[in-house]
Structure formats: structure tokens, C-alpha cells
Design an enzyme around this catalytic site. Structure first.
Site, PDB file in Angstrom:
ATOM      1  N   ALA A  68      32.673  51.167  37.338  1.00 24.18           N
ATOM      2  CA  ALA A  68      33.666  52.427  37.506  1.00 24.18           C
ATOM      3  C   ALA A  68      33.039  53.785  37.356  1.00 24.18           C
ATOM      4  O   ALA A  68      32.271  53.655  36.646  1.00 24.18           O
ATOM      5  CB  ALA A  68      34.869  52.176  36.972  1.00 24.18           C
ATOM      6  N   GLY A  81      32.761  47.178  36.410  1.00 27.68           N
ATOM      7  CA  GLY A  81      33.515  46.889  37.813  1.00 27.68           C
ATOM      8  C   GLY A  81      32.863  46.314  38.790  1.00 27.68           C
ATOM      9  O   GLY A  81      33.164  45.455  39.513  1.00 27.68           O
ATOM     10  N   GLU A  91      32.330  42.485  38.095  1.00 26.48           N
ATOM     11  CA  GLU A  91      33.633  42.162  38.361  1.00 26.48           C
ATOM     12  C   GLU A  91      33.936  41.752  39.715  1.00 26.48           C
ATOM     13  O   GLU A  91      34.591  40.788  40.367  1.00 26.48           O
ATOM     14  CB  GLU A  91      34.676  42.888  37.632  1.00 26.48           C
ATOM     15  CG  GLU A  91      34.722  42.651  36.127  1.00 26.48           C
ATOM     16  CD  GLU A  91      35.308  43.847  35.443  1.00 26.48           C
ATOM     17  OE1 GLU A  91      35.324  44.978  35.431  1.00 26.48           O
ATOM     18  OE2 GLU A  91      36.488  43.277  34.887  1.00 26.48           O
ATOM     19  N   GLU A 105      31.341  47.212  29.278  1.00 25.62           N
ATOM     20  CA  GLU A 105      32.342  48.056  28.922  1.00 25.62           C
ATOM     21  C   GLU A 105      32.855  48.024  27.198  1.00 25.62           C
ATOM     22  O   GLU A 105      33.402  49.364  26.593  1.00 25.62           O
ATOM     23  CB  GLU A 105      33.684  47.480  29.489  1.00 25.62           C
ATOM     24  CG  GLU A 105      33.818  47.822  30.908  1.00 25.62           C
ATOM     25  CD  GLU A 105      33.412  46.623  31.702  1.00 25.62           C
ATOM     26  OE1 GLU A 105      32.328  45.733  31.062  1.00 25.62           O
ATOM     27  OE2 GLU A 105      33.444  46.515  32.979  1.00 25.62           O
TER      28      GLU A 105
END
Ligand SMILES: CCCCCC/C=C/CC(=O)SCCNC(=O)CCNC(=O)[C@H](O)C(C)(C)COP(=O)(O)OP(=O)(O)OC[C@H]1O[C@@H](n2cnc3c(N)ncnc32)[C@H](O)[C@@H]1OP(=O)(O)O
Length: 783
Positions: free
Chosen positions: A60, A102, A105, A125
Site C-alpha cells: 500500500a 498488500g 496479499e 507491516e
């Protein structure tokens, strides 16, 4: 943002958001549109998702995640996740570069994953105070099991492609053209059932052991987290992966919200950007001289002078970065030892080919052609000046001459040369091949080009370079002075060394002040104090009170300790001294030379000198003495069993010693200190606030130009806990400047003779005017 194209029945979505293809809400929106289009188009039977340019999405976009765009970003990410997971056409992710957060993911939500051999995957993260909140905590354990998922997520470690294949996280390693292979792979799986490809539909392989695994890892995680909340919260989310997928996702979302709104997440993201922002340096004296305007000299070869621990570590760093190194050491044994250490370290890192870039020599003339020299000899001004005088004559005129000093005057060193514009400080931290910080110090005459060169060198060798001004101790060690003093004063008042250490370690430091000096060597500070004529042997003037120096309170305990040979771990004992008859001591003290391990009985050497103290001092400071010029003497006392922080041979565990506690008690009595109970809060406040207060002085004097420079120095060089953002961030955003000022006022009223507790004028001014560290130059532009 996400380019759409088709190759027959295969739709390809390429994320295009340079430089790292991070997910902004617009990128995610484009991905949703692309997925919808591919799903609608009956001619499309499979989908490939890839990254354009250097990498698969690296996660992100943090600027959006932290700002007002966070809500749309997250809702778009969830939408992508849902589209991907429920898609009726197979989705293949083609991974190259770094598939992080992300990005990884998204790949886990897809049905197939291909990767090039050089690809790296990770869920980092936790380093940003968050958890993998796009299904990472639910899908990863469904592939690798709870145990491995806890390990991977709480460490945020990189997973190389081959390891990912072994773990079942990627389906195939692709050697050739990734996109071409991915398209052909996608075509080959068209029409196959997808249910068993959806990770969300799997069960966690070690689900029956989840509580057991969590229980077994909790303690280690707590210990390593040192006060950070993210690691344990990650574990809680992973624990929920044994629930039905939707319930686990809901739990993950709740915990993600908790973390994202925490001050620790904000602090860790500040650290992420600050680490990068220090590269954007500007000269405090002249802002026009900065990273944009100053051009670095190209450095291809570096001479390193001195093959002690620091010299060897610096050499390893340079070799690992592919630079040519000429390592000079005038003592053959020391040189051989360093070569062995360098060889061993490079071999462990599978980088033995780098040894071919190393030349070792005992002859200064071999340095005539290098682009730069880093001097790493014994920390003694006289010796360093002598080395620089030589280097000035031998090296080519355009060569940069850097001193690896932890606090000596760069201008004085530069004055020994005819090229002060090319002289600069490069303060490495031990072990130099491991520690990320490089404190670069400019002198009065250091040119912009020289500054740019050492800042560039930091980046080249993978360090975080911070530019600072010249003063005793520079930024890091200067701020450490008041912290150490306050720790000693606490001992005088009634706290034991291990209590001080414990309080500081509970705050989040890996080591308290006493264990830290024991590790670094108590003689380092001792030498500095002797040079400054602060110790009893060399000062103070006879009319000065015993516990004062130059009008300031002074605690002589560490000096007494050194005189007894308690130099720290290297002598098997440190921390506090044991007051014993000196005669007794001479019976038992030996000097061991690190180079060859030979041991000399002090009594024999004592025959040539007046007192034991003089002998020890002579040996430690006589850099020009034949015995010590190229060795570091370590004093080894055979009294170890009765010493305070003592260390069993080869061990780093500090063992407190009751005899020493008694000794401190005697010291208190002798000087009229009344023992009182002191809380951990007071210990932390007095030690850390005095350190931070010095930080305000450092900013006021322009020694550091931004608060974030100080934060980065402490985070990367001194073990300041990352989740608090660094000393200046912590005090401004968590404690509050006003509270800091009031506390310092309270403590300085109680201890008027502890000058470092007197609030700095800058702090007072900022509180009075409502100023902030950001306004002083802390760049919060990304926060
Ligand atoms: C319930 C739903 C919730 C959904 C929540 C979804 C949450 C997802 C979490 C995430 O994805 S968090 C982000 C995870 N990714 C990372 O942590 C990656 C961070 N970046 C890096 O580690 C490195 O940058 C890199 C990718 C390894 C590349 O390193 P390199 O040394 O090549 O470049 P840098 O100098 O580090 O970076 C270049 C440039 O880019 C900026 N930058 C890097 N990453 C980000 C990012 N994620 N967001 C914004 N900006 C980023 C960096 O600051 C540099 O900028 P500069 O201006 O050039 O200094």
C-alpha cells in the site's frame, strides 16, 4: 495505473505506478475496473496480474494509508481482494522484484503465483506498527501453518523465491520472460476447477496446535517486541485463522483498526520516511549546499588504515558493496587476524569472491592511488593527526581523507593536512559491518563535494548516513553523556546498576547503560575523560570538591572501576568496582594482548614503573608505545568471581555481584548520600529526558539540522526503540514538550548541580511560543 491488454483468451493487468507500483486508491480502482472488464468479457478465460517496470506492487502507498485517503484506499483494497478471491476465471500473479505487504496479499488472494528467481516476498507491516490487513494473517497460515506464519509475520522477514516455492507460496519459478510464461501458464489452467486453488477455502494445517504454538512463542515475541504492540497483535490475528475465513477476516480488520490508530504505527511510519529523508541533507551553515547542489566524487577504491575491530568491519562493508579496498595495518599479527575475520565473514555471507577486491599491506605507499582513505586507528588525537599527516603526503591530492572517530575534533585532525577541505569524519558503529548508522561529520573547512561524497558512500554501502556538525561527541555520543551521568547519579542515590538497566530495557532499549558500557568497554569513556583531564589521577585542581569537575557534578565510580581493570565484558568484569587493597590486586592482574592472547604478569612490568595506576594508564594511552601501537590491551583481573557485573568466559550475560552492591553502599556512606527508593519512572525520565534535553542543545547549535536526524542517529546507532519513533519524535508526539519542560524544571530544582537537567533555552522558547520540532526542520511532509 493498471494497464489492460489481452493475449488471446488471457487478460493481462499490469500495475503501472512508478517507482514501486504501490497501491494508491486510484491504482486499486483501476485494478477493480480491469478485473470487472475481464470477468465481463466472454472471450477472456484467464487473467494475469503483474507489475510494470522494476517490481510487482511493493504494498500500500503509505502516504495514502496514513492520510485522509486511507478509508477509500482500504475499501478499494477490500474490493480487489473480493473480486480476486471470488473470480470464476483463474488469476495468475506474475511476481518479480519485491512483492511486499498488500502486494503479496493480492498474490495470496489469487489462484496461482509464478515468480522469477530473484523475486522477494514479504509481509513487513510489523515494522510499520501494523499487521497484514488485507487477508495476510488469514491466508498465510492456511498455506504455511500457524507456527511459520507467526515467525514470518512477526519478523517481517524477506522470503526469497526459492524458499517461497518450498513453502508452497509460489507454484513455479520462471527462468525466462515472466510475462510470456505467465500468459502461457494462465492459458494452461483455463477451465480447471478453482475451489482448491482458493487459499481462503483451505484449513490451517496445524489448527489443532494453535494454542500450544501461540503459548510457546508468546514469551519470545514479547521479549523481542520490547514494548511494541504490533507483534503480539499480529499473533492475535493469526490465531483467528483457525476460525471460518469470514470470521477471521473480521477479527483481522478489527485488530488492524486498533493498530492503525495507535501512536506506535504513526511513530514507525515516521521512522520509515525519516530513514529515507536523511539522505536529503543540507548544510546547516548554508542551505544552498545540499544533496541536490553538491556533487559527490566517484569512489571506486578506499584505503582503510588500522585493522582493529572497526577497521576490519569497515573493510567488510566496503567489500560487500563491491568497492576495492587497500587495508593497511603496520602490525603483521593484527593484519593477519583481520584478514581471517574478513574472510570468515564474507564466506558466511557467500561473498568470498569479494576477497579478490582486497589488498592488504603494511606499507603506506600502497595508498597512493586510492580515491578515499578511512582512518580507523586507536581513538587518540595525537595518533590520528600523525596518521593524517602521513596520508596527506602519500595519497593523491584529490583523495578524501575520513576519520572514523567517535568524538574527536575533526578540525584539529584536518589541520594536520594541507587539504582540510577534503577531510571529514565518518563515525561507524560497532560492529561496523552490521550497524546501519554512519554519522558523517563536516568540519569548518570540509567542502560541499566532500560532504556529498561521504553521504553517497553511506548509500553505496547500505548505511543510513546522517550529516552532523563538529563538536565533542558529535550528536550521538554527546547526547549519551548526560544520560550516562544521570544513570551514575541514580546509583549514588540508592538504585543498583541492574535496576537502572532493567528500567531502561523495559522502556525498549536492548541494553541499559551499564550493560552497554560493559559491552563497549569502560575504558573508552575513561580515555576521553583522562584526555579532558577530568579523572582524579590527572585532575581536578586540589581545591576542587571530590565530586565536582569544572563546576559540574561528577561521579568518579567509572574511573575507579577502570583503575581496577574492570573494563567490561572484555575483561570478564565491568560495571562497578570492588574496593580492594591495591597490593592484593597487583598479585592478580595480568595483561592480555588481543593479537596473540599472550599474558604478561603485571608484577614484572611494575618493576619499571611507580604505581599500578600509572602502569595501566601508560599502557592504555601510550599509543606510540611499541607494545600498544598496534594492539589493544585488555586488562584481565583474576578477581572476577567477586565482581559486580561479571561475565563468565565467553558469556554476555551480566551477573550482578552482592560484593559490589556493598561497595556502592560504602561509597554512598563515604560521600554522605542517603539511600532512597527510586521508581522506574523516575529512572527513565531522568536518564532519557536529560539525553533529549541535550538534543535540544544540539539543534539549537545547528550540530544537527533537523530533529529527524537525531531520531535516525538514535534509532540506527544506539538501539532506541523503533516503535517510539526516536527521542525527539517520542518527546514531542507522545510525552509533549510542555510535560518535558515541567519535568526537567522539577528535577533541576531538586538537583540544581546537575547542569544537564536545566531545560534548554530552545525547549523553553518552543513551549512558550507553541513551536514544534517540525517547524525547526523536521520534515513531516509525508506524515
Ligand atoms: C482490512 C483491509 C486493510 C488493508 C490494509 C492494506 C495494508 C497494506 C499494508 C501495506 O502494504 S503496508 C506497505 C508494505 N510495504 C512496505 O512496507 C514496503 C516499504 N518499502 C520498502 O521496503 C522499500 O522501499 C523497497 C520496496 C524494498 C524498495 O527499496 P529501495 O531502496 O529500492 O527504495 P526506497 O528508497 O526505499 O524507496 C523509493 C521511494 O519510494 C518510497 N516508498 C517506498 N515504499 C513506499 C510505500 N509503501 N509507500 C509510499 N512510498 C514508498 C520511499 O519513501 C522512497 O521515496 P523517496 O522520496 O525517494 O525517498
Amino acid at each position: 495505473m493498471a494497464e489492460y491488454s489481452t493475449y488471446g483468451s488471457v487478460a493481462v493487468l499490469q500495475v503501472n505506478n512508478p517507482p514501486l507500483n504501490t497501491f494508491t486508491r486510484h491504482v486499486l480502482q483501476a485494478l477493480v475496473s480491469g478485473l470487472e472488464r475481464a470477468q465481463r468479457d466472454p472471450a477472456v478465460r484467464s487473467i494475469v496480474i503483474a507489475g510494470k517496470g522494476p517490481t510487482f506492487p511493493a504494498g500500500a502507498d503509505l502516504e495514502e494509508l496514513l492520510g485522509t485517503a486511507a478509508a477509500p484506499l482500504l475499501s478499494n483494497l477490500r474490493m480487489v481482494d473480493k473480486h480476486v478471491d471470488t473470480c470464476q476465471k483463474p488469476i495468475v500473479c506474475a511476481i518479480h522484484g519485491t512483492a511486499l505487504g498488500g502486494g503479496f496479499e493480492l498474490a495470496l488472494a489469487s489462484h496461482y503465483r509464478l515468480a522469477v528467481p530473484s523475486a522477494t516476498l514479504s509481509l513487513p507491516e510489523v515494522h510499520l506498527g501494523m499487521l497484514p490487513g488485507a487477508g495476510g494473517t488469514q491466508r498465510l497460515p492456511r498455506v504455511v501453518g500457524v507456527k511459520s506464519a507467526i515467525q514470518l509475520i512477526t519478523s517481517g522477514q524477506d522470503i526469497k523465491a526459492q524458499q517461497a516455492l518450498t513453502l508452497g507460496l509460489v507454484d513455479k519459478i520462471v527462468q525466462g520472460d515472466l510475462l510470456k510464461e505467465a500468459v502461457s501458464f494462465a492459458r494452461s489452467v483455463e477451465g480447471r476447477p478453482l475451489e482448491d486453488r482458493r487459499i481462503s477455502q483451505r484449513t490451517v494445517p496445524d489448527a489443532d496446535k494453535v494454542d500450544e504454538v501461540v503459548e510457546a512463542t508468546r514469551k519470545t515475541i514479547l521479549r523481542k517486541a520490547r514494548g511494541a504492540i504490533a507483534p503480539l497483535t499480529c499473533v492475535q490475528a493469526i490465531q483467528a485463522s483457525v476460525l471460518p475465513f469470514a470470521a477471521g477476516m473480521a477479527r483481522e480488520a478489527d485488530l488492524m483498526t486498533y493498530l492503525m490508530t495507535s501512536w506506535q504505527a504513526a511513530a514507525q511510519q515516521y521512522v520509515f520516511f525519516s530513514e529515507r529523508e536523511v539522505r536529503q541533507w543540507s548544510h546547516p551553515r548554508d542551505k544552498h549546499i545540499n544533496f541536490r547542489t553538491a556533487k559527490p566524487t566517484v569512489i571506486k577504491s578506499v584505503g582503510v588504515v588500522g585493522a582493529g575491530t572497526m577497521g576490519a568491519g569497515i573493510t567488510i562493508s566496503l567489500l560487500q558493496a563491491g568497492l576495492k579496498v587497500v587495508l593497511l595495518e603496520v602490525n603483521k599479527k593484527q593484519l593477519d587476524k583481520a584478514i581471517a575475520v574478513i574472510q570468515k565473514t564474507l564466506r558466511q555471507k557467500s561473498a568470498s569472491q569479494k576477497m579478490s577486491q582486497l589488498t592488504t599491506t603494511m606499507d603506506y605507499s600502497q595508498l597512493s592511488d586510492v580515491d578515499m582513505v578511512i582512518e580507523a586507528v586507536f581513538e587518540n588525537l595525537r595518533l590520528k593527526k600523525e596518521v593524517f599527516r602521513k596520508l596527506d603526503v602519500i595519497t593523491k591530492p584529490q583523495a578524501v581523507l575520513a576519520s572514523n572517530t567517535s568524538g574527536l575534533d575533526i578540525d584539529k585532525i584536518a589541520a594536520a593536512t594541507k587539504r582540510p577541505d577534503k577531510v571529514v569524519g565518518t563515525h561507524f558503529f560497532s560492529p561496523a559491518n552490521v550497524m546501519r548508522l554512519l554519522e558523517n561529520i563536516y568540519g569548518k573547512k570540509t567542502s560541499a563535494e566532500t560532504v556529498a561524497t561521504v553521504m553517497q558512500l553511506a548509500t553505496t554501502i547500505g548505511k543510513v548516513g546522517v550529516l552532523v556538525g563538529n563538536c565533542a561527541g558529535f550528536v550521538g555520543n554527546r547526547m549519551l553523556g548526560p544520560y550516562r551521568s544521570e544513570a551514575l547519579f541514580l546509583l549514588e542515590e540508592g538504585v543498583d546498576p541492574q535496576d537502572v538497566d532493567r528500567a531502561i530495557e523495559e522502556f525498549g532499549f536492548p541494553m541499559g547503560p551499564f550493560r552497554m558500557t560493559d559491552l563497549a568497554g569502560n575504558d573508552i569513556g575513561w580515555r576521553r575523560r583522562i584526555e579532558a583531564r577530568l579523572t582524579t589521577e590527572h585532575g581536578p585542581p586540589p581545591d576542587t570538591p571530590a565530586l565536582y569537575r569544572r563546576g559540574d557534578r561528577y561521579c568518579p565510580l567509572p574511573d575507579m572501576l577502570c583503575l581496577q581493570g574492570r573494563l567490561g565484558q572484555k575483561t570478564g568484569a565491568g560495571c562497578m568496582m570492588l574496593q580492594e587493597a591495591k597490593d592484593d590486586l597487583t598479585e592478580n592482574i595480568y595483561i592480555r594482548f588481543r593479537t596473540d592472547g599472550s599474558v604478561f604478569d603485571l608484577r614484572r612490568l611494575l618493576a619499571h614503573t611507580k604505581t599500578l595506576e600509572e602502569l595501566i594508564l601508560d599502557l592504555l594511552f601510550a599509543d606510540d608505545c611499541a607494545l600498544l601501537a598496534h594492539t589493544e590491551a585488555a586488562l584481565m583481573s583474576h578477581h572476577a568471581p567477586s565482581m559486580c557485573n561479571r561475565y563468565d568466559p565467553g558469556s554476555r550475560t551480566a551477573l550482578p555481584d552482592p560484593v559490589v552492591l556493598q561497595m556502592i553502599q560504602d561509597y554512598r556512606q563515604e560521600h554522605g548520600f542517603k539511600k532512597r527508593t527510586i521508581s522506574s519512572q523516575e529512572i527513565v525520565e531522568r536518564c532519557l529526558y536529560s539525553l533529549i534535553n541535550e538534543g535540544f542543545h544540539v539543534l539549537d547549535e545547528g550540530i544537527a539540522s533537523r530533529a529527524l536526524d537525531i531520531d535516525v542517529i538514535y534509532l540506527f546507532g544506539y538501539g532506541w526503540p523503533r516503535h517510539t519513533g526516536g527521542p525527539m519524535y517520542y518527546v514531542e508526539r507522545v510525552i509533549g514538550l510542555e510535560k518535558l519542560l515541567r519535568s526537567l524544571e522539577t528535577y533541576s530544582a531538586r538537583y540544581p548541580n546537575h547542569s544537564h537537567l536545566q531545560p534548554s533555552p530552545l525547549l523553553r522558547d518552543m513551549v512558550a511560543k507553541g513551536g514544534s520540532l517540525a517547524a525547526l526542520g523536521t520534515t513531516d511532509s509525508k506524515l
